[in-house]
Scaffold this motif. Structure first.
Motif, short mmCIF file in Angstrom:
data_model
loop_
_atom_site.label_atom_id
_atom_site.label_comp_id
_atom_site.label_asym_id
_atom_site.label_seq_id
_atom_site.Cartn_x
_atom_site.Cartn_y
_atom_site.Cartn_z
N LEU A 487 4.96 8.65 4.11
CA LEU A 487 4.64 7.91 2.88
C LEU A 487 5.72 8.10 1.82
O LEU A 487 6.07 7.17 1.09
N LYS A 488 6.25 9.32 1.74
CA LYS A 488 7.34 9.59 0.77
C LYS A 488 8.57 8.76 1.13
O LYS A 488 9.23 8.18 0.25
N THR A 489 8.87 8.68 2.42
CA THR A 489 10.01 7.87 2.86
C THR A 489 9.78 6.40 2.55
O THR A 489 10.68 5.70 2.08
N ALA A 490 8.57 5.93 2.80
CA ALA A 490 8.25 4.53 2.49
C ALA A 490 8.43 4.24 1.01
O ALA A 490 9.00 3.20 0.63
N ALA A 491 7.95 5.15 0.17
CA ALA A 491 8.10 4.98 -1.28
C ALA A 491 9.57 4.98 -1.68
O ALA A 491 10.02 4.13 -2.46
N ASP A 492 10.33 5.91 -1.14
CA ASP A 492 11.75 6.02 -1.49
C ASP A 492 12.54 4.79 -1.04
O ASP A 492 13.48 4.36 -1.72
N GLU A 493 12.14 4.24 0.10
CA GLU A 493 12.87 3.09 0.66
C GLU A 493 12.34 1.76 0.14
O GLU A 493 12.91 0.71 0.44
N GLY A 494 11.24 1.78 -0.60
CA GLY A 494 10.67 0.54 -1.11
C GLY A 494 9.96 -0.27 -0.04
O GLY A 494 9.89 -1.50 -0.13
N VAL A 495 9.42 0.41 0.97
CA VAL A 495 8.68 -0.25 2.04
C VAL A 495 7.19 -0.17 1.72
O VAL A 495 6.66 0.92 1.48
N ALA A 496 6.52 -1.29 1.70
CA ALA A 496 5.08 -1.30 1.43
C ALA A 496 4.33 -0.76 2.65
O ALA A 496 4.81 -0.84 3.78
N VAL A 497 3.16 -0.19 2.40
CA VAL A 497 2.33 0.36 3.47
C VAL A 497 1.15 -0.59 3.69
O VAL A 497 0.48 -0.98 2.74
N GLU A 498 0.91 -0.91 4.93
CA GLU A 498 -0.15 -1.86 5.25
C GLU A 498 -1.53 -1.23 5.11
O GLU A 498 -1.77 -0.10 5.52
N VAL A 499 -2.45 -2.01 4.51
CA VAL A 499 -3.88 -1.73 4.60
C VAL A 499 -4.42 -2.82 5.51
O VAL A 499 -4.49 -3.98 5.14
N ASN A 500 -4.77 -2.44 6.74
CA ASN A 500 -5.08 -3.39 7.81
C ASN A 500 -6.56 -3.72 7.82
O ASN A 500 -7.41 -2.83 7.82
N ALA A 501 -6.88 -5.00 7.89
CA ALA A 501 -8.27 -5.45 7.76
C ALA A 501 -9.05 -5.46 9.07
O ALA A 501 -10.27 -5.65 9.04
N LEU A 502 -8.40 -5.28 10.21
CA LEU A 502 -9.15 -5.31 11.46
C LEU A 502 -10.23 -4.23 11.44
O LEU A 502 -9.95 -3.09 11.07
N PRO A 503 -11.44 -4.56 11.85
CA PRO A 503 -12.57 -3.63 11.71
C PRO A 503 -12.37 -2.29 12.39
O PRO A 503 -12.90 -1.27 11.93
N ASP A 504 -11.60 -2.26 13.49
CA ASP A 504 -11.41 -0.98 14.16
C ASP A 504 -10.14 -0.26 13.72
O ASP A 504 -9.78 0.77 14.28
N ARG A 505 -9.49 -0.78 12.70
CA ARG A 505 -8.32 -0.09 12.13
C ARG A 505 -8.60 0.36 10.69
O ARG A 505 -8.71 1.53 10.42
N LEU A 506 -8.66 -0.58 9.76
CA LEU A 506 -8.91 -0.26 8.35
C LEU A 506 -8.06 0.92 7.89
O LEU A 506 -8.54 1.86 7.25
N GLU A 507 -6.81 0.88 8.26
CA GLU A 507 -5.86 1.89 7.82
C GLU A 507 -4.80 1.21 6.95
O GLU A 507 -4.57 0.01 7.09
N LEU A 508 -4.28 1.89 6.07
CA LEU A 508 -4.20 3.30 5.77
C LEU A 508 -5.58 3.81 5.32
O LEU A 508 -6.27 3.18 4.55
#
Length: 572
Positions: A487-508
């Protein structure tokens, strides 16, 4: 049969067909049909009675006939035929992590394993490790998978519970004695999985009628208890539903109490004590035991000197302190999203042509849609070769002239084992956006998996990190990864993190989102759509984002089109 039961049989058919080495397209048709049915926004009763099953993309005429047969008779000729040559328990084995269709057949043929009990017994006896192609690691994973399934046996995915609850609420609302009605508990708090469903009703005179109606609803297989103010039933899909009836003046207090969480309720009662008040599920009382009038939950919070706390964040994770200081943020709303990314078409493993997915997004009122079919290594999902990428690019250009909605062209590109991307930069640079996802080698040691993902995030063409932990709720644990580092790398690189809507994922996972926000991450609420119906599920991702305290500013696809275009170009 309800849609959950029907979908489960369709999945079993797909697994058994795979065991027999049948045509992959036939297997995928059943898999896609099961998913499309589960994610449909309409009840299967209506679809069957109005002969509209084929309106669901992913369900053709043949599959529609099979679903009708299951709905009306509880049986499917193909399933019954498959069970004559393959033991039906084998389909259950496939659901265990570490056991695929091919291994299930080997276990049956070599060790006569035909159910979970036999699988566990053989694994504990060390018999599975001795089979060619298995080994100690596979045997250990199978035992872990069995324990995982047993631990989560009584849990239900959010969408399954929500669909059942919505149907119950709709039927109960028809009673004239029902004044107010709402779901409560973990479902109202938008937990990713729920153990049971709580429904609250207010009524002045009709408790007996309400209870009688509730325990005789279609699908009820067992009445666990029936009383004057509370009844519990079990539905065919294994979901327990509890109904409570209160007087209307008690409704706001009961709604708050039965929504929970337990820890939040304790904090609220302590707050009441500080104000020389007493709070319980029946009301808010002063020193003289006289009740204070509250028409809504908002009134209750105001009486305690608190800003209103949305249900999603009532987990005693800082919401009380924020409410005391009037610092509860305006959480992101479904209406805030201006478009969606992570949309598959039948160019890869989607069930609908490009035009259909784009048309659906346009009809939903979005300003933009991000098409992102799978990359070349994902052969199981129809991943695009480089030649097909070029062909799709030309089609996208034509479609941009046909539709008002803006089409962003992208890829869900696999992160390879060494952290490089599945396409070279010469290909990636042609896309408007790239979702980087892990779809293979889940068992890598944590340091290697972490380094793998972080390397991908440093590719300047990567826009969004998909499937941050690879979990499948109630089916597969997350892979080992130092999430904080990622997550720190994603923030530093400006990469968004997915919040996935599929019922069996729901990640992050919503528990990790506040940590990610603190690191400077932004997020994309993605439907991971493989059908028209999947597009409408994006609200589940918004619910998880809300549960993680996200505001509109935290979500990149809440940006208007001009800003979104600028955002996607910023790293290139």
């Amino acid at each position: 049969m309800d849609k959950v039961e029907i979908a489960a049989i369709l999945d079993d058919v797909a697994a058994m067909l795979e065991m027999k080495g049948e045509n992959p397209f036939k297997i995928r048709a059943y898999q896609n049909g099961a998913r499309a049915l589960l994610l449909s926004t309409e009840d299967v009763d209506v679809l069957v009675k109005e002969n509209r099953l084929t309106e669901i993309k992913g369900i053709g005429k043949g599959l529609s006939e099979n679903i009708v047969a299951l709905y009306k008779t509880g049986k499917l000729p193909l399933f019954e035929e498959l069970k004559k040559t393959l033991h039906p328990g084998l389909a259950e084995l496939v659901r265990i992590q570490g056991v695929g269709p091919k291994k299930a057949v080997i276990l049956f043929e070599k060790l006569a394993i035909k159910d979970l009990a036999g699988l566990e017994k053989a694994a504990k006896a060390g018999k599975i490790a001795k089979l060619k192609g298995f080994g100690e690691a596979t045997q250990d994973n199978i035992l872990k998978g069995i324990a995982f399934q047993r631990e989560h046996k009584q849990l239900h995915l959010l969408n399954e519970a929500q669909e059942s609850a919505d149907l119950i609420v709709e039927q109960m609302k028809q009673l004239p004695t029902v004044k107010r009605i709402s779901t409560c508990g973990s479902l109202r708090r938008h937990k990713e999985v729920v153990r049971d469903v709580d429904i609250l009703v207010s009524s002045e005179t009709g408790a007996s009628e309400i209870m009688s109606r509730f325990v005789t609803l279609p699908g009820v297989t067992r009445v666990l208890g029936q009383g004057e103010t509370k009844s519990s039933v079990l539905f065919r899909n294994g979901l327990q539903v509890d109904l409570r009836v209160v007087k209307d003046e008690q409704f706001p207090f009961a709604l708050h109490y039965f929504t929970g969480s337990k820890e939040h309720n304790i904090a609220m009662r302590q707050r009441a004590i500080q104000k020389d008040l007493k709070l319980n599920e029946y009301g808010l009382f002063g020193k003289d035991d006289r009740g204070l009038t509250c028409k809504t939950e908002k009134d209750l919070f105001e009486k305690l000197g608190l800003q209103y706390i949305p249900p999603e964040i009532r987990e005693d994770r800082g919401e009380m302190r924020a409410a005391e200081q009037n610092q509860v943020p305006r959480l992101v709303e479904v209406e805030d999203l201006r478009g969606v990314f992570h949309v598959h078409s039948n160019w890869s493993d989607g069930t609908v042509e490009l035009e259909g997915m784009i048309e659906e997004a346009q009809e939903m009122g979005f300003d933009y849609v991000g098409i992102s079919d799978h990359s070349q290594i994902a052969g199981y999902a129809g991943g695009l070769s480089i030649d097909r990428v070029q062909q799709q690019g030309k089609v996208i250009e034509k479609l941009r002239k046909q539709f008002k909605i803006h089409i962003f062209w992208g890829s869900e590109c696999d992160i390879l084992k060494d952290g490089s991307m599945d396409y070279p930069d010469e290909v990636l640079k042609n896309y408007d956006f790239v979702i980087a996802s892990v779809h293979s080698f889940f068992k890598m040691p944590e340091p290697l998996m972490t380094a793998r993902v972080c390397k991908a995030l440093k590719n300047k063409y990567v826009t969004i990190l998909g499937h941050a932990t690879g979990r499948l709720l109630l089916r597969r644990e997350p892979y080992a990864i130092a999430l904080g580092t990622v997550l720190k790398t994603a923030a530093d690189e400006g990469v968004a993190v997915e919040v996935n809507a599929l019922p069996d994922r729901l990640e992050l996972d919503w528990r990790e989102i506040p940590k990610a926000r603190a690191l400077g991450c932004r997020f994309s609420c993605n439907p991971d759509a493989h059908s028209r119906g999947d597009l409408h599920g994006f609200g589940r991702a918004v619910g998880i984002a809300r549960k993680g305290w996200c505001t509109k500013d935290d979500i990149i696809n809440a940006l208007p089109l001009t800003q979104m275009t600028t955002y996607l170009k910023r790293r290139r």
